[in-house]
Scaffold this motif. Structure first.
Motif, PDB file in Angstrom:
ATOM      1  N   UNK A 141      32.137  -6.220  54.820  1.00 14.11           N
ATOM      2  CA  UNK A 141      32.397  -4.595  54.639  1.00 14.11           C
ATOM      3  C   UNK A 141      31.795  -3.634  55.239  1.00 14.11           C
ATOM      4  N   UNK A 142      30.831  -3.782  55.983  1.00 12.90           N
ATOM      5  CA  UNK A 142      30.045  -2.687  56.522  1.00 12.90           C
ATOM      6  C   UNK A 142      28.717  -2.679  56.078  1.00 12.90           C
ATOM      7  N   UNK A 143      27.692  -1.698  56.640  1.00 10.73           N
ATOM      8  CA  UNK A 143      26.553  -1.549  55.984  1.00 10.73           C
ATOM      9  C   UNK A 143      26.434  -0.794  54.712  1.00 10.73           C
ATOM     10  N   UNK A 144      25.426  -1.021  54.029  1.00 11.27           N
ATOM     11  CA  UNK A 144      25.428  -0.061  52.896  1.00 11.27           C
ATOM     12  C   UNK A 144      24.583   0.983  53.274  1.00 11.27           C
ATOM     13  N   UNK A 145      25.129   2.335  53.210  1.00 11.81           N
ATOM     14  CA  UNK A 145      24.473   3.465  53.558  1.00 11.81           C
ATOM     15  C   UNK A 145      24.520   4.629  52.584  1.00 11.81           C
ATOM     16  N   UNK A 146      23.889   5.749  52.350  1.00 16.26           N
ATOM     17  CA  UNK A 146      23.991   6.643  51.422  1.00 16.26           C
ATOM     18  C   UNK A 146      25.199   7.450  51.954  1.00 16.26           C
ATOM     19  N   UNK A 147      26.116   7.815  50.826  1.00 16.38           N
ATOM     20  CA  UNK A 147      26.946   8.592  51.135  1.00 16.38           C
ATOM     21  C   UNK A 147      26.596  10.047  50.907  1.00 16.38           C
ATOM     22  N   UNK A 148      27.125  10.857  51.841  1.00 17.06           N
ATOM     23  CA  UNK A 148      26.984  12.228  52.111  1.00 17.06           C
ATOM     24  C   UNK A 148      27.814  13.067  50.866  1.00 17.06           C
ATOM     25  N   UNK A 149      27.270  14.120  50.674  1.00 14.99           N
ATOM     26  CA  UNK A 149      27.950  15.017  49.421  1.00 14.99           C
ATOM     27  C   UNK A 149      29.377  15.367  49.800  1.00 14.99           C
ATOM     28  N   UNK A 150      30.482  14.776  49.214  1.00 15.11           N
ATOM     29  CA  UNK A 150      31.975  15.187  49.546  1.00 15.11           C
ATOM     30  C   UNK A 150      32.044  16.470  49.351  1.00 15.11           C
ATOM     31  N   UNK A 151      31.384  17.270  48.748  1.00 18.29           N
ATOM     32  CA  UNK A 151      31.855  18.586  48.483  1.00 18.29           C
ATOM     33  C   UNK A 151      31.238  19.634  49.541  1.00 18.29           C
TER      34      UNK A 151
ATOM     35  N   UNK B  73      26.145  -3.241  41.431  1.00 14.92           N
ATOM     36  CA  UNK B  73      25.540  -2.159  40.177  1.00 14.92           C
ATOM     37  C   UNK B  73      24.052  -2.155  40.247  1.00 14.92           C
ATOM     38  N   UNK B  74      23.235  -3.091  41.065  1.00 13.94           N
ATOM     39  CA  UNK B  74      21.875  -2.807  40.914  1.00 13.94           C
ATOM     40  C   UNK B  74      21.335  -1.675  42.095  1.00 13.94           C
ATOM     41  N   UNK B  75      22.353  -1.199  42.843  1.00 15.33           N
ATOM     42  CA  UNK B  75      21.909  -0.196  43.756  1.00 15.33           C
ATOM     43  C   UNK B  75      22.997   1.151  43.269  1.00 15.33           C
ATOM     44  N   UNK B  76      23.927   0.687  42.920  1.00 15.19           N
ATOM     45  CA  UNK B  76      24.990   2.092  42.551  1.00 15.19           C
ATOM     46  C   UNK B  76      25.333   1.992  41.006  1.00 15.19           C
ATOM     47  N   UNK B  77      24.600   2.856  40.389  1.00 12.92           N
ATOM     48  CA  UNK B  77      24.955   2.743  39.173  1.00 12.92           C
ATOM     49  C   UNK B  77      25.392   4.072  38.474  1.00 12.92           C
ATOM     50  N   UNK B  78      25.863   5.007  39.220  1.00 15.02           N
ATOM     51  CA  UNK B  78      26.391   6.391  38.738  1.00 15.02           C
ATOM     52  C   UNK B  78      27.890   6.317  39.651  1.00 15.02           C
ATOM     53  N   UNK B  79      28.825   6.952  38.906  1.00 19.07           N
ATOM     54  CA  UNK B  79      30.164   7.264  39.429  1.00 19.07           C
ATOM     55  C   UNK B  79      30.005   8.673  40.131  1.00 19.07           C
ATOM     56  N   UNK B  80      30.697   8.651  41.414  1.00 23.44           N
ATOM     57  CA  UNK B  80      30.777   9.772  42.179  1.00 23.44           C
ATOM     58  C   UNK B  80      32.329  10.346  41.808  1.00 23.44           C
ATOM     59  N   UNK B  81      32.431  11.773  41.467  1.00 22.38           N
ATOM     60  CA  UNK B  81      33.494  12.235  41.093  1.00 22.38           C
ATOM     61  C   UNK B  81      33.912  13.063  42.523  1.00 22.38           C
TER      62      UNK B  81
END
Length: 101
Positions: free
Chosen positions: A20-30, A82-90
């Protein structure tokens, strides 16, 4: 036969998985523009060595993270996302999105 250890289902034949691709930090959607958002979605760093990647166990639709050496193709470690991503992005809806014109 190559085997990958699924954190949910245990060791399985590699044919049961999809990359599914590389794990990379998501930019701020706003605050990100369309060009930067498209780059995050579609471009990979493609660096040689150990990388963190998204993998899916297709029969169960279970997504997890694998650390893999892309030079030797050795799977070093697999673990739940969940070991890396433990918060939800709204995501805020854009003004006018979904409205009929």
């Amino acid at each position: 036969m190559k085997v990958m250890n699924c954190p949910l289902n245990g060791p399985r034949n590699i044919s049961e998985f999809a990359w599914g691709g590389e794990v990379k930090p998501m930019p701020d959607p706003a605050g990100v523009g369309d060009k930067e958002w498209a780059a995050w979605l579609f471009l990979e760093a493609n660096e040689a060595g150990v990388v963190r990647e998204w993998w899916c166990h297709v029969p169960t639709s279970y997504w997890f993270i694998a650390e893999r050496n892309n030079i030797t193709d050795e799977i070093i470690k697999t673990y739940p996302a969940t070991e890396v991503f433990n918060t939800r992005v709204e995501f805020a809806a854009k003004a006018g999105a979904g409205e009929k014109k």
